[in-house]
Design an enzyme around this catalytic site. Structure first.
Site, PDB file in Angstrom:
ATOM      1  CB  CYS A 101      -0.924  -0.017   1.217  1.00 49.26           C
ATOM      2  SG  CYS A 101      -2.103   1.356   1.266  1.00 49.26           S
ATOM      3  CB  CYS A 194      -7.336  -1.968   6.409  1.00 48.07           C
ATOM      4  SG  CYS A 194      -6.795  -1.891   4.684  1.00 48.07           S
TER       5      CYS A 194
END
Length: 357
Positions: A101, A194
């Site tokens: 990410c 997440c």
């Protein structure tokens, strides 16, 4: 400078944005909408990816007094992070989605868009330091240090990055947030992945990769000692949940030694069989000064929150090679190998690569 503050909805990014304002920068806040359907990602005050987080980020921006926008990056996040996560497990590797990410979203897609819009830098709430020399260093709060997951960034990306929290402990950040009247001061940290709402990584992978029964094989005897429903559910060094129905001859615990997708086999053995004294990585990034032309001494970290081990590191045509001065256990393909400068502080990142396997 014109600065874009990436605001996740957590306390760290809120204080980082506030500090950028206090330093005299022209700051604009942006929240990244990363979920195609926010209700399918983790809910509650966890600091990433939910509708609540977007609202918390907006409220923090209002208190700080900066413009605020939401950027929809769900498709790119799904392609570059979620799909990559599933593909890596299917290939028998153990990825770190935070690394991906940072590399693909926060400091590639976001930074590229920010520069195109006329911003000079992107500020985040990562716990790491960038000194006047531009070198990436560990945070003073070693328990929260995130230099490991930032070591994939290249020099050009770091030159446009700002990490205002690197000189503070987490307790100091929370206390400052409270003084500034930020409602996220006591918001819990995010520890889980997440995009896996319930924290069940095995179930998440099974939904996407399906049922794929195979053998669990003992490395010492070659005997089949159990069965599994998918090799993707295992990681190197794992001890529990192996599904072994035959006790080891010596009565000692077994650990996952390797995962072979081609034969759909999980190989297990004693703990000492996990010891390795060499580590090889692909896609190296060198950010600790001039790229070396030969072997260099370093301190090597091979997992997030792991300790470092002295090693000789060398960049080769194939990538990065490290010869460890003492063996380490549980080195998993897909994780990062990060080399730090071997001085007494040991806090300067020299370079990184993705562990091959």
């Amino acid at each position: 400078m014109r600065v874009l503050a990436a605001m996740s909805g957590g306390v760290d990014s809120a204080v980082a944005a506030a500090r950028a304002v206090a330093a005299g920068h022209d700051v604009t806040g942006v929240h990244l909408a990363l979920s195609r359907n926010p209700q399918t990602y983790r809910t509650g005050a966890r600091g990433c990816c939910t509708v609540e987080d977007a609202r918390d980020a907006r409220r923090a921006a209002d208190v700080i007094g900066i413009p605020f926008y939401v950027w929809d990056m769900a498709e790119q996040f799904h392609s570059d992070v979620v799909d990559d996560f599933v593909a890596e497990y299917a290939a028998g590797r153990t990825p770190n989605p935070c690394l991906r990410c940072n590399e693909k979203i926060k400091f590639a897609a976001v930074l590229d868009r920010a520069v195109a819009l006329g911003f000079d830098a992107v500020v985040t709430g990562h716990h790491a330091r960038l000194g006047p020399d531009g070198l990436l260093r560990r945070s003073v709060d070693l328990a929260k240090d995130q230099s490991y997951v930032l070591a994939v960034l290249n020099r050009a990306q770091l030159d446009r990055a700002m990490f205002p929290l690197g000189d503070s402990t987490k307790a100091q950040v929370r206390a400052e947030a409270a003084r500034r009247g930020l409602a996220v001061a006591d918001k819990p940290d995010s520890h889980d992945i997440c995009f896996i709402a319930d924290g069940d990584t095995r179930g998440f992978l099974a939904d996407r990769l399906g049922n794929a029964p195979g053998d669990v094989v003992d490395a010492t005897t070659g005997a089949v000692v159990g069965r599994h429903d998918g090799a993707y559910a295992f990681t190197v060094g794992q001890r529990r949940g192996l599904g072994i129905g035959v006790p080891a001859p010596d009565g000692r615990p077994r650990y996952v030694l390797s995962i072979t997708p081609k034969s759909n086999t999980v190989t297990v053995g004693p703990a000492e069989a996990l010891d390795v004294d060499t580590v090889t990585g692909v896609r190296p990034v060198w950010i600790g000064g001039d790229q070396p032309t030969g072997p260099v001494e370093a301190m090597l970290q091979v997992r997030a929150h792991g300790s470092t081990t002295p090693a000789v590191v060398e960049l080769t045509d194939a990538g990065m090679h490290a010869q460890l001065h003492r063996p380490v256990r549980g080195v998993a393909a897909g994780q990062a190998m990060v080399a730090y400068r071997p001085d007494p502080a040991g806090d300067v990142v020299l370079g990184s690569a993705t562990i091959a396997g």
